[in-house]
Design an enzyme around this catalytic site. Structure first.
Site, PDB file in Angstrom:
ATOM      1  N   LYS A  57       0.903  -1.225  -0.010  1.00 51.09           N
ATOM      2  CA  LYS A  57       0.137  -0.158   0.115  1.00 51.09           C
ATOM      3  C   LYS A  57       0.671   1.292   0.082  1.00 51.09           C
ATOM      4  CE  LYS A  57      -0.601   1.452   4.338  1.00 51.09           C
ATOM      5  NZ  LYS A  57      -0.896   1.811   5.747  1.00 51.09           N
ATOM      6  N   THR A  58       1.945   1.189   0.812  1.00 46.37           N
ATOM      7  CA  THR A  58       2.839   2.531   0.883  1.00 46.37           C
ATOM      8  C   THR A  58       3.431   2.663  -0.641  1.00 46.37           C
ATOM      9  OG1 THR A  58       3.274   1.911   3.271  1.00 46.37           O
ATOM     10  CG2 THR A  58       4.330   3.668   2.247  1.00 46.37           C
ATOM     11  N   ASP A 259      -3.883   8.399   4.467  1.00 40.78           N
ATOM     12  CA  ASP A 259      -3.501   7.036   4.735  1.00 40.78           C
ATOM     13  C   ASP A 259      -4.322   6.589   5.905  1.00 40.78           C
ATOM     14  OD1 ASP A 259      -2.052   4.655   4.724  1.00 40.78           O
ATOM     15  OD2 ASP A 259      -0.212   5.844   5.636  1.00 40.78           O
ATOM     16  N   GLU A 260      -4.561   5.200   6.072  1.00 37.57           N
ATOM     17  CA  GLU A 260      -5.082   4.603   7.334  1.00 37.57           C
ATOM     18  C   GLU A 260      -6.494   4.989   7.539  1.00 37.57           C
ATOM     19  OE1 GLU A 260      -3.665   2.145   8.430  1.00 37.57           O
ATOM     20  OE2 GLU A 260      -1.511   2.481   8.610  1.00 37.57           O
ATOM     21  N   GLN A 290      -8.231  -3.799   9.361  1.00 38.93           N
ATOM     22  CA  GLN A 290      -7.381  -3.573  10.266  1.00 38.93           C
ATOM     23  C   GLN A 290      -7.545  -2.281  11.143  1.00 38.93           C
ATOM     24  OE1 GLN A 290      -3.054  -3.836   9.283  1.00 38.93           O
ATOM     25  NE2 GLN A 290      -3.847  -4.240   7.042  1.00 38.93           N
ATOM     26  N   ARG A 641       1.185 -10.107  10.642  1.00 33.74           N
ATOM     27  CA  ARG A 641       2.610  -9.292  10.881  1.00 33.74           C
ATOM     28  C   ARG A 641       3.553 -10.548  10.673  1.00 33.74           C
ATOM     29  NH1 ARG A 641       1.380  -5.176   9.708  1.00 33.74           N
ATOM     30  NH2 ARG A 641      -0.729  -6.284   9.577  1.00 33.74           N
TER      31      ARG A 641
END
Length: 800
Positions: A57-58, A259-260, A290, A641
DNA sequence: CTACAACCAGTTTTT
DNA sequence: CTGGTTGTAG
């Protein structure tokens, strides 16, 4: 009106457009998968980038920024790119710079919600305020914020609220100010100014919450201060009430990236909607699976509703995962499938099978820590046919921070290096805040909150009475506390030792302020801390924390070196609470699941999967199914993770607030797909004490297989029942009430000089004197103390 | 005013 | 159990 940041950084865009014009293949698009590429190239109109864990995503986000610049759609200072944390903002800046091959000083609007709001609010501060009429007959005068307002942290905020609560005559024990602070925070998260709080909330804080909230907001303006929530709230208010200003920014910010997005609260959501209202060129990136910050105001609904909010929105799903093995992804997917409210996404990967997710149960929390410690040691050497892992590649992710202690204890005893991520931040520590309060008063003598903090720190004999005198002086004369203190000194209103000390303090502060002109700020800071007696206070302190606090003060002074002056430093600290001091050595990381979001590790341990702990009882009690779903997302975050190896564990017994409690395995364990899970045999279950735990445990023959199937099936497995039956060893045999009675009866009898006794807090000791119901006891660890008899028991009665 | 014992409540955390 | 806050004696 030319407020949007006009600093020129046009050359970046120009050189990029030139490159694009030359028709060379854009390097930043290379290697993107089709979904990523769509997310990058669909520039106009609303776009929702649903980016699963580990789907790049980044990378897509930064490529999108570069693409905007390269195609000449926007100049660097016309892009609004918002993140939640400074870390994310920094990372994005770095990655954009790397992709561009040059620094991005021209992106002034890439930052956190809060940092961007500070920038906006400094320009329009005067629009925030209220009308106050001094007295009957006089014209109303307007009190408003000034551009140099200060940003209060939670501590100052609380102190201010406490004052207001006390002034209302409210009993703080029944109605803690902390609670009111949380309520007000909640309102601000929803962008509710006092007059907009709905009637349904009128009962808050003994029906007086709204009124005190209104007072608090006024008081903040009078102090020329804002709290964190205000940064958003005020800017939203300005946008809502000043259409011309909003229009200006809508025009300026040609493209918006967030973002987020799943973590946005209502205030942030409104802020974004207002700004995107014109062109709708907004790209929100997030993952509904998330969203784990509901408890601090995040609204999953924001992301779930995106397509309704922005008609014609394009939804791009990033589902190819580049992080984890298929087994790990399958486990995570199975868990998250249990949630009703989600947009739906299925992660897939091209990676090799790898290890199954491992599951193991233990007797108690200590054994769990012991096993994980041993397992990590063998993993370093390479075990169970796996490659060796370095300590930096391993993380332990817990639900609640108190779980960390068992690991810290164990790792200390076996000498396994670890680092705890998160926890109390450097700038939140008492000594650091005290020191900064000194700096604040020197820089801005009208900073009353800072003055209050330091006036009697270190102790100068200025207690409540003296401080009230100062406040009266200040109020009566309409001046700051510091000036009030000066008046009190001159008029001799404060007598004796305190008066002399205050005179000294006022003089010192004035002197340090004069020194600012010619003395370097680092040196000045040292002088202030030294001459105020603050450093001395900790040097004389015999408590075990004192040396650490002195260390922190040294570190603080060192941090000052990176800034031009004290003002710059304080401005930075107000918004940034970084704590990245680490020697970078090989260490296992221990952190909460929340702190782990956005990180990845080759090997991850997820301990404490027990109902009540994870999912957390409180979360379920307070938020029902919504709470449980958020816990489930937390489980999903935890599993995803892991890159190669994920180990989930639970304990049959756990000490909760000093009491042993037997635990049920987490319901999430039932949701794990059997085909992707390998159940390891708990150490000690088939003989032994756990000393032989670890390395060979999983290789047990049939017995292991039997358990493997059944433990995943549920709580009725033979292995699990055996674990449960062992739990009795921690429980004292006698019922509690009977035990207490015995203790009382015997305790009275054994109170004689010379008797050995036990105290809850001070441990073992010997009675050396008796005075009525008080005993003087020489404790072995805690020294000699006088203690009320009923808190003491004879050691024979200590029930375990 | 300070020091110390008693009492009490106790996820997750960024800005 | 633990740390932070409150109440009281000197």
């Amino acid at each position: 009106m030319t407020y949007p940041d006009d600093t020129d950084a046009f050359e970046v865009a120009d050189s990029l457009s030139a490159r694009a014009a030359a028709a060379r293949p854009a390097p930043y698009l290379e290697g993107l998968n089709p979904a990523q590429r769509e997310a990058v190239e669909r520039l106009d109109g609303p776009v929702l980038m649903l980016a699963g864990a580990g789907t790049g995503k980044t990378r897509a986000l930064t490529a999108r920024i570069v693409h905007l610049l390269a195609t000449g759609r926007a100049r660097p200072n016309e892009i609004l790119a918002v993140t939640f944390t400074n870390k994310a903002a920094r990372e994005m800046k770095e990655r954009v710079a790397a992709m561009l091959g040059q620094p991005v000083e021209g992106m002034p609007w890439l930052g956190t919600f809060h940092a961007i709001c500070v920038k906006l609010l400094r320009r329009h501060a005067e629009l925030i305020g209220f009308d106050r009429s001094e007295a009957a007959g006089e014209a109303a005068d307007r009190v408003h914020l000034k551009p140099n307002f200060t940003i209060l942290d939670t501590d100052d905020q609380l102190r201010l609220l406490r004052q207001l609560v006390a002034a209302e005559g409210i009993d703080e024990r029944r109605w803690p100010a902390r609670q009111l602070a949380a309520i007000i925070d909640g309102w601000k998260n929803r962008a509710l100014a006092p007059e907009k709080v709905p009637a349904a909330d009128a009962g808050a804080y003994d029906r007086r919450g709204v009124a005190i909230y209104a007072q608090y907001q006024r008081r903040l303006v009078e102090l020329n201060a804002v709290d964190f929530g205000d940064l958003l709230l005020h800017v939203v208010t300005i946008f809502q009430t000043c259409p011309d200003i909003l229009e200006r920014y809508r025009h300026w910010f040609r493209y918006i990236l967030v973002d987020e997005y799943q973590d946005t609260n209502v205030a942030q959501y409104l802020w974004l909607r207002l700004l995107a209202g014109g062109h709708h060129n907004i790209c929100c990136v997030g993952d509904d699976d998330q969203s784990i910050y509901g408890w601090r105001g995040a609204e999953v609904g924001n992301i779930l509703r995106f397509e309704k909010d922005f008609p014609g929105a394009h939804v791009v799903r990033l589902e190819q995962n580049y992080r984890s093995t298929p087994h790990i992804l399958a486990a995570a997917s199975a868990i998250i499938r249990g949630n009703e409210s989600r947009l739906g996404k299925e992660l897939w990967t091209e990676a090799e099978e790898g290890e199954k997710v491992r599951l193991i149960g233990h007797w108690d929390g200590e054994e769990e820590a012991r096993w994980i410690g041993d397992e990590i040691e063998s993993m370093q050497r390479g075990t169970r046919g796996m490659r060796p892992f370095g300590l930096n590649e391993i993380a332990i992710l817990v639900r609640a921070s108190h779980q960390m202690r068992a690991f810290e204890d164990r790792f200390l005893t076996i000498g396994l290096p670890y680092r705890v991520i998160g926890g109390p931040r450097f700038y939140e520590r008492r000594e650091v805040r005290d020191a900064m309060a000194y700096f604040r008063v020197v820089i801005s003598p009208e900073d009353d909150l800072a003055f209050e903090r330091i006036v009697n720190t270190p102790r100068r004999g200025l207690g409540e009475v003296a401080q009230q005198t100062i406040q009266r002086m200040a109020r009566d004369n309409g001046v700051s506390l510091l000036q009030g203190a000066a008046l009190a000194v001159e008029s001799g209103a404060i007598k004796g030792k305190g008066g002399a000390a205050l005179r000294q303090l006022v003089a010192d502060l004035a002197r340090w302020r004069r020194m600012m002109a010619e003395t370097g700020h680092v040196e000045l800071a040292e002088i202030i801390l030294d001459e105020s007696g603050y450093t001395g206070m900790w040097q004389n302190d015999r408590s075990p924390e004192a040396p650490g606090r002195l260390e922190n003060l040294k570190e603080l002074v060192k941090a000052l070196e990176n800034f031009e002056n004290l003002e710059g430093f304080l401005e930075h600290v107000a918004l940034i609470m970084d704590n990245d001091s680490d020697d970078g050595g090989e260490k296992v990381s221990i952190m909460t699941l929340h702190a782990a979001k956005g990180l990845e590790f080759p090997a991850v341990f997820l301990p404490g999967w027990e109902d009540g702990l994870f999912p957390s009882q409180r979360s379920m009690d307070e938020n029902g199914i919504k709470g449980l779903e958020e816990e489930r997302r937390l489980a999903y975050v935890g599993i995803t993770r892991a890159e190669e190896l994920c180990t989930i564990s639970f304990a049959g017994n756990r000490r909760v607030y000093g009491q042993w409690q037997s635990q049920m395995p987490s319901r999430f364990i039932d949701e794990l797909p059997q085909a992707h899970v390998e159940v390891l045999t708990p150490p000690g279950l088939y003989g032994g004490t756990g000393a032989a735990a670890g390395t060979g445990a999983g290789s047990g023959p049939e017995s292991g297989i039997e358990d493997r199937a059944s433990a995943v099936d549920g709580y009725n497995s033979p292995g699990w029942r055996r674990l449960q039956s062992r739990s009795g060893r921690h429980e004292p045999a006698r019922p509690r009430a009977a035990r207490a009675a015995v203790i009382e009866a015997e305790a009275v009898a054994s109170f004689a000089v010379g008797a050995r006794v036990f105290h809850q807090k001070f441990g073992y000791g010997t009675i050396i004197g008796i005075e009525g119901d008080k005993l003087e006891i020489a404790f072995e660890k805690a020294g000699t103390k006088k203690v009320v008899a009923r808190f003491v028991t004879a050691p024979d009665d200590i029930p375990f």
